[in-house]
Design an enzyme around this catalytic site. Structure first.
Site, PDB file in Angstrom:
ATOM      1  N   LYS A  58     -14.261   0.280   5.060  1.00 16.80           N
ATOM      2  CA  LYS A  58     -13.165  -0.763   4.614  1.00 16.80           C
ATOM      3  C   LYS A  58     -13.477  -2.127   4.879  1.00 16.80           C
ATOM      4  O   LYS A  58     -13.117  -3.100   4.278  1.00 16.80           O
ATOM      5  CB  LYS A  58     -11.663   0.028   4.983  1.00 16.80           C
ATOM      6  CG  LYS A  58     -10.525  -0.993   4.702  1.00 16.80           C
ATOM      7  CD  LYS A  58     -10.158  -1.340   3.301  1.00 16.80           C
ATOM      8  CE  LYS A  58      -9.502  -2.317   2.986  1.00 16.80           C
ATOM      9  NZ  LYS A  58      -9.316  -2.625   1.395  1.00 16.80           N
ATOM     10  N   THR A  61      -5.495  -0.441   7.050  1.00 19.30           N
ATOM     11  CA  THR A  61      -6.843  -0.766   7.514  1.00 19.30           C
ATOM     12  C   THR A  61      -6.983  -0.785   8.996  1.00 19.30           C
ATOM     13  O   THR A  61      -6.334  -1.591   9.774  1.00 19.30           O
ATOM     14  CB  THR A  61      -7.129  -2.329   6.829  1.00 19.30           C
ATOM     15  OG1 THR A  61      -7.030  -2.222   5.322  1.00 19.30           O
ATOM     16  CG2 THR A  61      -8.428  -2.664   7.261  1.00 19.30           C
ATOM     17  N   PHE A  70     -17.013 -11.400  -8.633  1.00 21.33           N
ATOM     18  CA  PHE A  70     -16.877 -11.990  -7.292  1.00 21.33           C
ATOM     19  C   PHE A  70     -17.683 -12.909  -6.906  1.00 21.33           C
ATOM     20  O   PHE A  70     -18.205 -13.379  -5.877  1.00 21.33           O
ATOM     21  CB  PHE A  70     -16.850 -11.157  -6.130  1.00 21.33           C
ATOM     22  CG  PHE A  70     -15.302 -10.441  -5.566  1.00 21.33           C
ATOM     23  CD1 PHE A  70     -14.702  -9.578  -6.553  1.00 21.33           C
ATOM     24  CD2 PHE A  70     -14.718 -11.061  -4.608  1.00 21.33           C
ATOM     25  CE1 PHE A  70     -13.376  -9.315  -6.146  1.00 21.33           C
ATOM     26  CE2 PHE A  70     -13.322 -10.775  -4.378  1.00 21.33           C
ATOM     27  CZ  PHE A  70     -12.842  -9.919  -5.119  1.00 21.33           C
ATOM     28  N   VAL A 115       0.664  -1.317  -0.084  1.00 22.92           N
ATOM     29  CA  VAL A 115       0.160   0.215   0.151  1.00 22.92           C
ATOM     30  C   VAL A 115       0.743   1.201   0.144  1.00 22.92           C
ATOM     31  O   VAL A 115       0.601   2.165  -0.759  1.00 22.92           O
ATOM     32  CB  VAL A 115      -0.992  -0.021   1.224  1.00 22.92           C
ATOM     33  CG1 VAL A 115      -1.617   1.420   1.460  1.00 22.92           C
ATOM     34  CG2 VAL A 115      -2.168  -1.084   1.185  1.00 22.92           C
ATOM     35  N   TYR A 153     -16.964 -16.316  -8.539  1.00 24.23           N
ATOM     36  CA  TYR A 153     -16.215 -17.450  -8.826  1.00 24.23           C
ATOM     37  C   TYR A 153     -16.098 -18.566  -7.818  1.00 24.23           C
ATOM     38  O   TYR A 153     -15.582 -18.206  -6.621  1.00 24.23           O
ATOM     39  CB  TYR A 153     -15.070 -17.103  -9.705  1.00 24.23           C
ATOM     40  CG  TYR A 153     -15.084 -16.303 -10.922  1.00 24.23           C
ATOM     41  CD1 TYR A 153     -15.274 -17.073 -12.172  1.00 24.23           C
ATOM     42  CD2 TYR A 153     -15.612 -14.853 -11.075  1.00 24.23           C
ATOM     43  CE1 TYR A 153     -15.582 -16.367 -13.567  1.00 24.23           C
ATOM     44  CE2 TYR A 153     -15.752 -14.143 -12.244  1.00 24.23           C
ATOM     45  CZ  TYR A 153     -15.585 -15.018 -13.456  1.00 24.23           C
ATOM     46  OH  TYR A 153     -15.986 -14.288 -14.738  1.00 24.23           O
ATOM     47  N   CYS A 159      -5.470  -9.608   3.557  1.00 20.89           N
ATOM     48  CA  CYS A 159      -6.590  -8.905   3.733  1.00 20.89           C
ATOM     49  C   CYS A 159      -7.920  -9.462   4.293  1.00 20.89           C
ATOM     50  O   CYS A 159      -8.207  -9.289   5.412  1.00 20.89           O
ATOM     51  CB  CYS A 159      -7.012  -7.594   2.799  1.00 20.89           C
ATOM     52  SG  CYS A 159      -5.335  -6.636   2.408  1.00 20.89           S
ATOM     53  N   LYS A 164      -7.723 -11.577   7.656  1.00 25.57           N
ATOM     54  CA  LYS A 164      -7.651 -10.716   8.825  1.00 25.57           C
ATOM     55  C   LYS A 164      -8.658  -9.640   9.056  1.00 25.57           C
ATOM     56  O   LYS A 164      -9.053  -9.463   9.910  1.00 25.57           O
ATOM     57  CB  LYS A 164      -6.089  -9.998   8.708  1.00 25.57           C
ATOM     58  CG  LYS A 164      -6.222  -8.669   8.177  1.00 25.57           C
ATOM     59  CD  LYS A 164      -4.863  -7.999   8.331  1.00 25.57           C
ATOM     60  CE  LYS A 164      -4.435  -7.061   7.446  1.00 25.57           C
ATOM     61  NZ  LYS A 164      -5.395  -5.834   7.525  1.00 25.57           N
ATOM     62  N   GLU A 224      -7.696   2.208   1.810  1.00 19.51           N
ATOM     63  CA  GLU A 224      -7.133   1.898   0.633  1.00 19.51           C
ATOM     64  C   GLU A 224      -7.677   0.517  -0.026  1.00 19.51           C
ATOM     65  O   GLU A 224      -7.916  -0.436   0.637  1.00 19.51           O
ATOM     66  CB  GLU A 224      -5.651   1.528   0.647  1.00 19.51           C
ATOM     67  CG  GLU A 224      -5.061   1.420  -0.751  1.00 19.51           C
ATOM     68  CD  GLU A 224      -5.304   2.423  -1.789  1.00 19.51           C
ATOM     69  OE1 GLU A 224      -5.300   3.551  -1.637  1.00 19.51           O
ATOM     70  OE2 GLU A 224      -6.157   1.834  -2.769  1.00 19.51           O
ATOM     71  N   PHE A 225      -8.294   0.721  -1.116  1.00 15.80           N
ATOM     72  CA  PHE A 225      -8.987  -0.361  -1.824  1.00 15.80           C
ATOM     73  C   PHE A 225      -8.278  -1.219  -3.079  1.00 15.80           C
ATOM     74  O   PHE A 225      -8.662  -1.871  -3.787  1.00 15.80           O
ATOM     75  CB  PHE A 225     -10.106   0.144  -2.369  1.00 15.80           C
ATOM     76  CG  PHE A 225     -11.379   0.847  -1.400  1.00 15.80           C
ATOM     77  CD1 PHE A 225     -11.976  -0.236  -0.597  1.00 15.80           C
ATOM     78  CD2 PHE A 225     -11.380   2.020  -1.145  1.00 15.80           C
ATOM     79  CE1 PHE A 225     -12.580   0.164   0.517  1.00 15.80           C
ATOM     80  CE2 PHE A 225     -12.132   2.512   0.054  1.00 15.80           C
ATOM     81  CZ  PHE A 225     -12.819   1.808   0.712  1.00 15.80           C
TER      82      PHE A 225
HETATM   83  P1  NAD Z   1       3.191  -4.899   4.229  1.00 12.88           P
HETATM   84  O1  NAD Z   1       3.481  -5.732   5.267  1.00 12.88           O
HETATM   85  O2  NAD Z   1       3.439  -4.977   2.698  1.00 12.88           O
HETATM   86  O3  NAD Z   1       4.100  -3.353   4.598  1.00 12.88           O
HETATM   87  C1  NAD Z   1       4.258  -2.672   5.770  1.00 12.88           C
HETATM   88  C2  NAD Z   1       5.360  -1.995   5.722  1.00 12.88           C
HETATM   89  O4  NAD Z   1       5.534  -1.062   6.917  1.00 12.88           O
HETATM   90  C3  NAD Z   1       6.626  -2.724   5.806  1.00 12.88           C
HETATM   91  O5  NAD Z   1       7.698  -2.307   4.869  1.00 12.88           O
HETATM   92  C4  NAD Z   1       7.182  -2.647   7.227  1.00 12.88           C
HETATM   93  O6  NAD Z   1       8.717  -2.563   7.071  1.00 12.88           O
HETATM   94  C5  NAD Z   1       6.740  -1.113   7.441  1.00 12.88           C
HETATM   95  N1  NAD Z   1       6.819  -0.771   8.883  1.00 12.88           N
HETATM   96  C6  NAD Z   1       6.411  -1.458   9.929  1.00 12.88           C
HETATM   97  N2  NAD Z   1       6.554  -0.792  10.857  1.00 12.88           N
HETATM   98  C7  NAD Z   1       7.020   0.515  10.655  1.00 12.88           C
HETATM   99  C8  NAD Z   1       7.336   1.865  11.469  1.00 12.88           C
HETATM  100  N3  NAD Z   1       7.316   1.801  12.674  1.00 12.88           N
HETATM  101  N4  NAD Z   1       8.070   2.861  10.633  1.00 12.88           N
HETATM  102  C9  NAD Z   1       8.019   2.640   9.176  1.00 12.88           C
HETATM  103  N5  NAD Z   1       7.592   1.643   8.417  1.00 12.88           N
HETATM  104  C10 NAD Z   1       7.103   0.439   9.086  1.00 12.88           C
HETATM  105  O7  NAD Z   1       1.788  -4.103   4.384  1.00 12.88           O
HETATM  106  P2  NAD Z   1       0.607  -3.833   3.318  1.00 12.88           P
HETATM  107  O8  NAD Z   1       0.302  -4.878   2.547  1.00 12.88           O
HETATM  108  O9  NAD Z   1       1.262  -2.674   2.393  1.00 12.88           O
HETATM  109  O10 NAD Z   1      -0.503  -3.298   4.222  1.00 12.88           O
HETATM  110  C11 NAD Z   1      -0.411  -2.125   5.013  1.00 12.88           C
HETATM  111  C12 NAD Z   1      -1.717  -1.672   5.418  1.00 12.88           C
HETATM  112  O11 NAD Z   1      -2.964  -1.591   4.188  1.00 12.88           O
HETATM  113  C13 NAD Z   1      -2.592  -3.042   6.213  1.00 12.88           C
HETATM  114  O12 NAD Z   1      -3.336  -2.422   7.205  1.00 12.88           O
HETATM  115  C14 NAD Z   1      -3.514  -3.735   5.056  1.00 12.88           C
HETATM  116  O13 NAD Z   1      -4.539  -4.042   5.866  1.00 12.88           O
HETATM  117  C15 NAD Z   1      -3.581  -2.583   4.383  1.00 12.88           C
HETATM  118  N6  NAD Z   1      -4.229  -2.862   3.198  1.00 12.88           N
HETATM  119  C16 NAD Z   1      -3.409  -3.633   2.158  1.00 12.88           C
HETATM  120  C17 NAD Z   1      -3.853  -3.983   1.060  1.00 12.88           C
HETATM  121  C18 NAD Z   1      -2.975  -5.033   0.384  1.00 12.88           C
HETATM  122  O14 NAD Z   1      -3.591  -5.578  -0.831  1.00 12.88           O
HETATM  123  N7  NAD Z   1      -1.707  -5.400   0.564  1.00 12.88           N
HETATM  124  C19 NAD Z   1      -4.808  -3.274   0.454  1.00 12.88           C
HETATM  125  C20 NAD Z   1      -5.576  -2.613   1.289  1.00 12.88           C
HETATM  126  C21 NAD Z   1      -5.370  -2.269   2.420  1.00 12.88           C
END
Ligand code: NAD
Length: 465
Positions: free
Chosen positions: A238, A121, A283, A11, A285, A294, A297, A182-183
């Site tokens: 979300k 999220t 959605f 994200v 399938y 996501c 959790k 974020e979506f």
């Molecule tokens: P991710 O695990 O890929 O990335 C998280 C990053 O945060 C890592 O690089 C980590 O090193 C960093 N981090 C952790 N603690 C930190 C700190 N104190 N300071 C700076 N950096 C720090 O996570 P993601 O998949 O990008 O998801 C992030 C959030 O967005 C979550 O809440 C997730 O639910 C939400 N989200 C994810 C998606 C998806 O498709 N992955 C989509 C929508 C929303």
């Protein structure tokens, strides 16, 4: 406008790069020094189509920078996005330690007015906690602002300053908070971010609203759908969105299982119901259940939130149960054909990522499928176009990782298709047949025509067909 993004995962990195693509100056901050070093060299730590191009282009133009220093990142920033992980805690709740830890650091570090946006999220109420934490830190530094909304020290209007801690003008560093869930979908993240079907922003002040409006304006040219809500509603949106999507998946999987029992075909059923505009075709399938970082959790975190308020989300309990069961359906079919002792048997597995176009294996149904096959004594030959390394971290050397999809089929009694990557859709079946020992195809994503495969001499099993 200068933006700081904290957390450079799926994200944070995509958001930062896309804001920079629109001309905004962006600094991405992460605690993972190795990741930041790679990004500085133009290396992308995740597989996400189109991401490398815009990261490299905007880094070269000087609009996108990377650092491990929050102080450096926040210098001159107007907006800071918190985009760190919110992984599941043991009890199913969202682990907010990263988000709240970052809020504390922001409060300790910020030097000028700032809009602090939760993009991770986060359960309802978290953005309010972020506001309180920052206000406490500013107070401790003797520069406390209320964080209640509009730049309180100077524009106090009597309506929104109930939380005033110290509003004595120059002494105050003021801030606003907002929530901007974020979506984006992994595998299509850049496209989703650049052309969003909607952007939801929860605000409590005009100040935050106008900053967010300005930031997202360039993304609204073709789809002017910037939806402002109150903060608690945007946090809930979300979770409700992901829970609804998960519900559709489990519902169709449940129907698929019944289709098998009664001799109906879920693919035909899907077409029949998806053309109803009240239902829609997305959605629907049937497959091996949802996975990824996501849906599982977020569904659990929402049930946990309900529990904290003495409420049971019974639909979501069923959604999760169906999903857990669904991940075992394909191996259940294998067991019916080959028995419960698979020692001496070899299975090819196509697809390890939780869905196509990503290297993410978090909660991937493939991990359950492969884990079950290994537990029953089988040899597993796996192939995924992007997720070999991430899968190896979880599955270790218990799997034979193959260079190509055809190599994964070599000597296999059966081939299981677990992730519907495009390259699996139209394989050279003669080549597959010639390297396999057996001739059984288990299609966990219903991407093949059963009649065609049977005509080619394979046995075929799909989901609900
Ligand atoms: P991710 O695990 O890929 O990335 C998280 C990053 O945060 C890592 O690089 C980590 O090193 C960093 N981090 C952790 N603690 C930190 C700190 N104190 N300071 C700076 N950096 C720090 O996570 P993601 O998949 O990008 O998801 C992030 C959030 O967005 C979550 O809440 C997730 O639910 C939400 N989200 C994810 C998606 C998806 O498709 N992955 C989509 C929508 C929303």
């Amino acid at each position: 406008m200068k933006v700081t993004v904290i957390g450079t995962g799926y994200v944070g990195l995509v958001s930062g790069a896309c804001f920079a693509e629109m001309g905004t100056r962006v600094v991405c901050v992460d605690v993972d020094a190795a990741k930041i070093e790679r990004l500085k060299k133009g290396e992308i730590p995740i597989y996400e189509p189109g991401l490398e191009d815009i990261v490299v282009r905007n880094s070269s133009a000087g609009r996108l920078r990377f650092t491990t220093s929050l102080a450096e990142g926040l210098e001159g920033a107007d907006v800071v996005f918190i985009a760190v992980g919110t992984p599941p805690d043991e009890d199913g709740s969202a682990d907010l330690s990263h988000v709240l830890g970052v809020a504390r650091e922001i409060g300790q570090t910020m030097t000028g007015p700032l809009v602090v946006v939760t993009k991770s999220t986060v359960p309802v109420g978290t953005t309010d906690r972020v506001r309180e934490i920052i206000a406490d830190q500013l107070e401790a530094r003797g520069v406390g602002g209320c964080g209640c909304g509009d730049r309180c020290a100077h524009t106090i209007d009597g309506n929104n300053c109930a939380n005033v801690i110290d509003c004595e003008g120059a002494r105050t560093i003021s801030f606003d908070v907002a929530n901007n869930p974020e979506f984006l979908k992994e595998g299509n993240a850049v496209e989703d971010f650049m052309h969003p079907d909607r952007v939801v922003v929860g605000v409590a002040s005009e100040g935050a609203r106008s900053v967010m409006e300005r930031l997202y304006k360039p993304f609204m040219i073709n789809s002017p759908r910037l939806i402002f809500t109150d903060i608690r509603s945007s946090e809930m949106i979300k979770y409700a969105a992901n829970a609804m999507l998960a519900t559709r998946i489990s519902f169709m999987n449940d129907i698929a299982n019944l289709c098998e029992l009664v001799g109906a075909d879920v693919s035909q059923v899907r077409r029949g119901i998806g053309t109803d505009p009240r239902i829609g075709s997305k959605f629907l399938y049937a497959g091996l259940g949802y996975g990824g970082s996501c849906f599982p959790k977020d569904v659990n975190a929402l049930m946990h939130t309900a529990g904290q308020h003495g409420y049971r989300l019974e639909i979501l309990e069923a959604v999760e149960n169906v999903n857990r069961r669904q991940k075992e359906v394909l191996v259940g079919k294998v067991r019916r054909a080959f028995g419960d002792d698979l020692s001496g048997r070899t299975f090819g597995v196509w697809g390890l990522a939780f869905k196509p176009e990503t290297d993410d294996v978090r909660a991937s149904p493939a991990l359950v499928v492969v884990g079950e096959l290994l537990r029953l004594g089988a040899v597993v030959r796996g192939y995924d176009p992007a997720a070999m390394e991430t899968a190896r971290v979880v599955l270790g050397d218990r799997v034979t990782y193959c260079e190509t999809m055809y190599e994964a089929a070599e000597g296999a009694d059966a081939l299981l298709v677990v992730t519907e990557w495009k390259q699996f859709r139209l394989p050279d079946w003669d080549a597959v047949r010639s390297v396999m020992k057996g001739a059984a195809i288990y299609d966990g994503r219903n991407i093949y025509d059963p009649a065609e495969l049977r005509a080619r001499g394979f046995t075929y099993e799909g989901i609900g067909v």
